[in-house]
Every structure is written in structure tokens, then in C-alpha cells.
Scaffold this motif. Sequence first.
Motif, PDB file in Angstrom:
ATOM      1  N   ASN A   3       0.734  -1.276   0.117  1.00  0.00           N
ATOM      2  CA  ASN A   3       0.069   0.143   0.283  1.00  0.00           C
ATOM      3  C   ASN A   3       1.006   1.249  -0.144  1.00  0.00           C
ATOM      4  N   THR A   4       1.710   1.354   1.048  1.00  0.00           N
ATOM      5  CA  THR A   4       2.707   2.552   1.159  1.00  0.00           C
ATOM      6  C   THR A   4       3.535   2.828  -0.238  1.00  0.00           C
ATOM      7  N   GLU A   5       4.096   1.486  -0.763  1.00  0.00           N
ATOM      8  CA  GLU A   5       4.993   1.857  -2.010  1.00  0.00           C
ATOM      9  C   GLU A   5       4.075   2.419  -2.918  1.00  0.00           C
ATOM     10  N   LEU A   6       2.726   1.738  -3.222  1.00  0.00           N
ATOM     11  CA  LEU A   6       2.122   2.597  -4.171  1.00  0.00           C
ATOM     12  C   LEU A   6       1.603   3.860  -3.822  1.00  0.00           C
ATOM     13  N   ASP A   8       3.332   5.873  -2.199  1.00  0.00           N
ATOM     14  CA  ASP A   8       4.516   7.066  -2.411  1.00  0.00           C
ATOM     15  C   ASP A   8       4.612   7.211  -3.915  1.00  0.00           C
ATOM     16  N   PHE A   9       4.525   6.079  -4.727  1.00  0.00           N
ATOM     17  CA  PHE A   9       4.578   6.183  -6.186  1.00  0.00           C
ATOM     18  C   PHE A   9       3.828   7.146  -6.840  1.00  0.00           C
ATOM     19  N   LEU A  10       2.329   7.060  -6.322  1.00  0.00           N
ATOM     20  CA  LEU A  10       1.375   8.060  -6.861  1.00  0.00           C
ATOM     21  C   LEU A  10       1.598   9.709  -6.480  1.00  0.00           C
ATOM     22  N   GLN A  11       2.004   9.622  -5.298  1.00  0.00           N
ATOM     23  CA  GLN A  11       2.501  10.831  -4.718  1.00  0.00           C
ATOM     24  C   GLN A  11       3.685  11.549  -5.435  1.00  0.00           C
ATOM     25  N   THR A  19      -5.589  12.230  -7.510  1.00  0.00           N
ATOM     26  CA  THR A  19      -6.019  12.893  -6.336  1.00  0.00           C
ATOM     27  C   THR A  19      -6.687  12.194  -5.272  1.00  0.00           C
ATOM     28  N   ASN A  20      -6.985  12.480  -4.340  1.00  0.00           N
ATOM     29  CA  ASN A  20      -7.876  12.027  -3.294  1.00  0.00           C
ATOM     30  C   ASN A  20      -7.559  10.549  -2.779  1.00  0.00           C
TER      31      ASN A  20
END
Lengths: 154, 398, 159
Positions: A3-6, A8-11, A19-20
Motif C-alpha cells: 500500500n505504502t509503496e503504491l 509513494d509512487f502516486l504522490q 488526487t484524493n
Amino acid sequence: MRNTELIDFLQSKLASSVTNISTPREKRVFAETTVDNLVAVATSLKEWGLYYLGTITGLDSGDKFEIIYHFYDDYGLIFNLKVFTPRDNPKVPTVTTVFPGVFLYERELMDLLGIDVEGTPPNRRYPLPDDWPAGQYPLRKDWKGLPSVEEVSK
Amino acid sequence: MSQIKIPIGPQHPALHEPESFNLILEGETIVDAEVKLGYNHRGIEKACESRNYIQDIYLIERVCGICSHSHSTCFVQAVEEIAGVEVPLRANYIRTIIGELERIHSHLLWLGVAGHEVGFETLFMYSWRDREIIMDILALISGNRVNYAINTIGGVRRDITSEEVAQILANLQTLTERTEFYLKLVNDEPTFMGRLFGVGKLSKDMAISMGAVGPMARGSGVSRDIRQDDPYGVYSQIGFKIVTDDHADVLGRVIVRVNELLESYRMLRVLAENLPEGPIAVKVPRKIPAGEAIARYEAPRGEDIHYVRSNGTEMPERVKVRAPTLANLASIREMLRGGYLADFPIVVAALDPCFSCTDRAIRLVDGKNDHVIDWRQLREYSIGWHKQRGVELSKIGC
Amino acid sequence: MLKKLVKWARVKSPWILHFNTGACNACDIEILAALTPRFDLERFGVQLKATPRHADVILCSGPVTKQAKDRLTRIYEQMPEPKFVVAVGTCAISGGVFDGCYNVEGGIDSTIPVAAYIPGCPASPEAIIDGVVKLLERIDQPEHFQEARPVYIGEGESK
């Protein structure tokens, strides 16, 4: 965790288009994007590792249509990407250039909700019968049934 | 060489749901195929919006008669996630037991149908006779052979008694011996393998890019199974071994399904021996708070996705069902291309199509000859065609 | 005399056709299970045929969806007289749980005349055997022949 990897990638890479972002539980991430950015975001997600598109859900939310693309990978992470399109002119580009196997899900959107998917490969209609009257979209909230013969002939 | 159009229409014998294919042939080889579906579209997703959640469980169960428990469990899991309830452990065990029993009955059914499609009628009768053992257990536990109605939001409705558990354990030994015989048949019997080897090829990359799921993907070496990737129920606790095969054709899919049967027997034994005590359901209010959730389940045919959105009332706002066969259909053109017309029935049967799941809601066009044949004629043609080439299954003694 | 022989053959060994008009498959599997060694309908002389031109009795399951309606009528017309229609399962009788859905017409008798109804969801193989046997008994008794509602073209031959 994945989850957190994804997230981070998105942000970091897709901050302008996605967004959101929210994570209600482990292995589930929700986010939104716009119709114009859809194909580019889908291509980046596929390169990152979310290389299956499970299904496409279309919903009628009143004044707009909401279309949700459910991506997932081999580790059980599901990423749900929401796109909104206005009710009076519903249009969305095709993602079959990125994920070839999803043409049937786009046909469902076209048949049941009346959303115009631009660029989807030519095919028969699915799932409604060939003699279904045009302009009748069963999954819209205001659709109450096929008009009876007397109403049509008036 | 001129091309012939063959429409294979919705009426055909032996099981199959109505669907129509249109095949383009050049001589004997299939060049292209078009699938026309929608005969089973009943408008279930729209109907779900005008019924409350408990009535929806009843309706969703009847999306498909073979994988009814899969659909109802997937739906209930999504609703429980929105409502934020935790199901008691005993209820999870019972759901998993019924889920594995359903997988066994579905794979035995499929084995019989595959045998029937290649002309091996004895296998059809044998595997359906074994299937009756499972139907008896299911009828004993739930009261019905199909559509068990064992789920409710928050748990299960019926408990399993110790006599029923003893019955399950007693029958597993017979089933294991018989399935090992089928495994020997698939691995060693040359005539049967001759019909299946090299037919309906789907390479690993094509399976991934077309989004194949379930035994279709696992028979091409793609290691995908929701019980391993995203475990629900109690699979993370009892240990689960995924079954794949590298043949990438119909033979691979048969091997995967028979091995999955053996794996299911092993898991059932573990589940039945370790059933914990405790309550079987928690109380959930009728109005589910607003929210959305997506749930996945490994049905016998592949991965089943349910997406539910609620709006705070007793009825859901939107229910979306994506059945496994719809995901596998995109691969069918690739599998049929370059194959012979005589192999068409077994290739479609290897996909294990369940069009009632698909539609809830193929044209061979071209050429001057317009020839209409039905499925039985096609099947007999395919059996006769292979007989001329030395593959004769009716001579296999069992 | 010949008519009596033909009627005897029809009753003692009916050939059936099976068609699914959009059902969930549970009733279809139970029909097939009725042919497998546990229930074994074939010992009554029943054979499952693939083409409508050879069949006496058609076993229909499922609520009739709009796509399937034309095909069902066409198949029914292709069967030679006298023919009998059996509706298997609750969906075939009245639309079942799908009654009122937008793509569903209703039971089988919205499209073609039905001679026997077998309820159940799904109809268990024992119920299917019972229903078919009752239909055959009705055909066998001349005074009740009309109740089985076979369809004839032209002059009726009811004796």
C-alpha cells in the motif's frame, strides 16, 4: 507494505493527475483522476506493476457518471481509480490499447449506461439483445422499464 | 482457399448454456471467431438495487447454479467489509468447507463434460457418479443439492454437526482413490492425451495480457490464485499450495483441475478435523452504512469480483458482478485461431464456460457457403474426424 | 392400428431435447444428472437428442430472455407433431426470482404452450423423472389425451 509503496509512487510521480488517495484497509487503495489523464495514468500503473485490470464499474451518481477501474497485481493489492464524466455528455477514452482484454467491460458501459467509449475495437453489442430500442439504458437510475406500446405510438 | 462461415447457434445438447459462435474456416483450420453472448442476461444488477441485502443474497446465489456459493460468499464478504463486522471463526470454517465441496463438485462435473466433448463417454458417467457422493454430503449439510443458502450477512445460517463431519471424512478416502485413477488417465493414457495435447494453445504472455483467470491461467504457467494472493476465509491459516502446469494447452488445464481436486481433498480433511467451537453468526443491522467495498473469491472457474456500494439504506446503491468466464472470453479468439474445427468443442469446454455468470446481465462470416450446424453435429464431426486419424476413445477400457 | 403402435412407441421411449432459455444452469445440470448412473433415465428408453427434428418432448429451463425468445419459438416450430413441452424449474414456470427483470419475458408459457410443470429451484432429478413419467401416463390414456396439449396442424387426431 505494498500500500505504502503504491501511495509513494502516486504522490511522487503522478501527483498532478491522481488526487484524493485513501486506504480503508490493507491491500485496498482508492483514488481519483480525470478523463483526460486516464490513459496516461493507466500506462504508468501498468509499468509500476499493476498489470491486471479486473473490471470496470459504471455508476449513475445523479448529475454525473462515475466509472471505476479496478487494477490489481500478484500480491493482492487492489487499486480503484475513479473517473467522473458529466451526465449530458458521457465520454471516456478506451484503455484497450494498454489492457487488450477489457473490450467486453467497455461494451457493458456502452450498452447499459450509455457512456460513449472512444476508440474501443469494433464488436457486436453486449449484453443486450440486437433489437433493443436505442436510447434505453437500463442501469441509469431514472430508467423504469421499456416504454409500453401505447406510449410509443402516441 | 475460400472461407466458410459456420454459425454455431444457441441450442445444443449436453449441458451448455445458450451462446452462439461464428467461426471462420479455411478448409479445416479456424481463422477467426466471433462470440455472441447475452442470451443469459437477466438484469440481475438492476434487480439488486430494488431488493434489500438479505433478498440480494438469494438473488446473487442464482447468478449461476454451479458456483452459487462463490457468488453469495463474495457478495457477503463485500457487504461485511462495508459494515465493518468481523465474522466468527467457526462461520469462516463452515463457509470454506462448503466452498471446497463446491469446487470439488464443479471440477468433477467439468471432467465429465470434457470427456463427453472428446467422445469419452465412460469418463462422463464415472465422474458424475463420483460427483453424487459430494451432492449427498451437500444435501445433508444444507438441505439442497445446489443453491445452499448457507450465508447470511455476519456469518452462516446453519451449523455442521459432528455426524456430518464424520460423513465428510469417511467419503474422502473413496474420492481420493478415484481421483488418483483420473490423474493416471490424464498422465498416461495416450488416446486421451492425443485429443488434448497441443490443442487450444495459450502462451503465458498471452494469458497475462488478455487477463485470463483461474485454471485457464494456471494451465499456462501463470501462478495466480486468490486463495494465495489475497486470502479470505481461513486459507491463510490452513496452508494452501497453488497448482500450475506448463503445458499451456487443454492438457495443462485438465492436469491443473485434477490436481486441484486432490489439493481440495487434503484441505477438506484439515478443515473438518480442526473445526473450532463458537458462534456461527454476529448480528448486523439491516441498514448498512454508506461506503463501498470490493471483494474477490476464487470460484472453481477463476476469480470472481464483486463491487458493492451502499448508501445508508436497506438496499444497495450498486452491485457489480464480474464473473470469471467474462475474463477468459477475451482469450478465446487466440486459442481458436490456427486450430482445427474438430477441436472446437473441447477448446470451448476447456474454458469451462459458465455463461449465466457472464451475462447476467461467434460468427464465422465470409464466403459463399452458408452452412448451419448445431453443437451435437459439431461434436460428432469432431469425434469422427479424430477417429480417422487414429484417436479412438471408445476403445479405452476402464 | 398403426396409430396405436406409434403412440405406444412414443410413450414407451420418448426422445427428449433440452434447451436452456437463459437459466442459471442449475436445472440443466439436474437434467443431465438424471441421465447419469445414479438416476439413469435411459432405462426408461429416454434418449437425449440434439436436434429438434428428432425429439418428442422438449425440456425447457430458465426464464425466457429477450434474446432467447425467438430461438425458442423457432426450435418449437422445428419439432414434429405431436410435441410436448415440459417446463423444468421455478424460473421456467413463472420467471421465478427473475420475474419483473428487464430482459426477462416470464415463464415458458409466455412463448409456447406447456404440457407439464416441474417446480423446484433447482428441480431435483427425482422430481424431473416424476414429472416426465406423469406426462407419459397422461399421453397413454386416451380420454386425457387432450389435457397434455399436444399440438397438431390441420385435422386433430385425438384417438
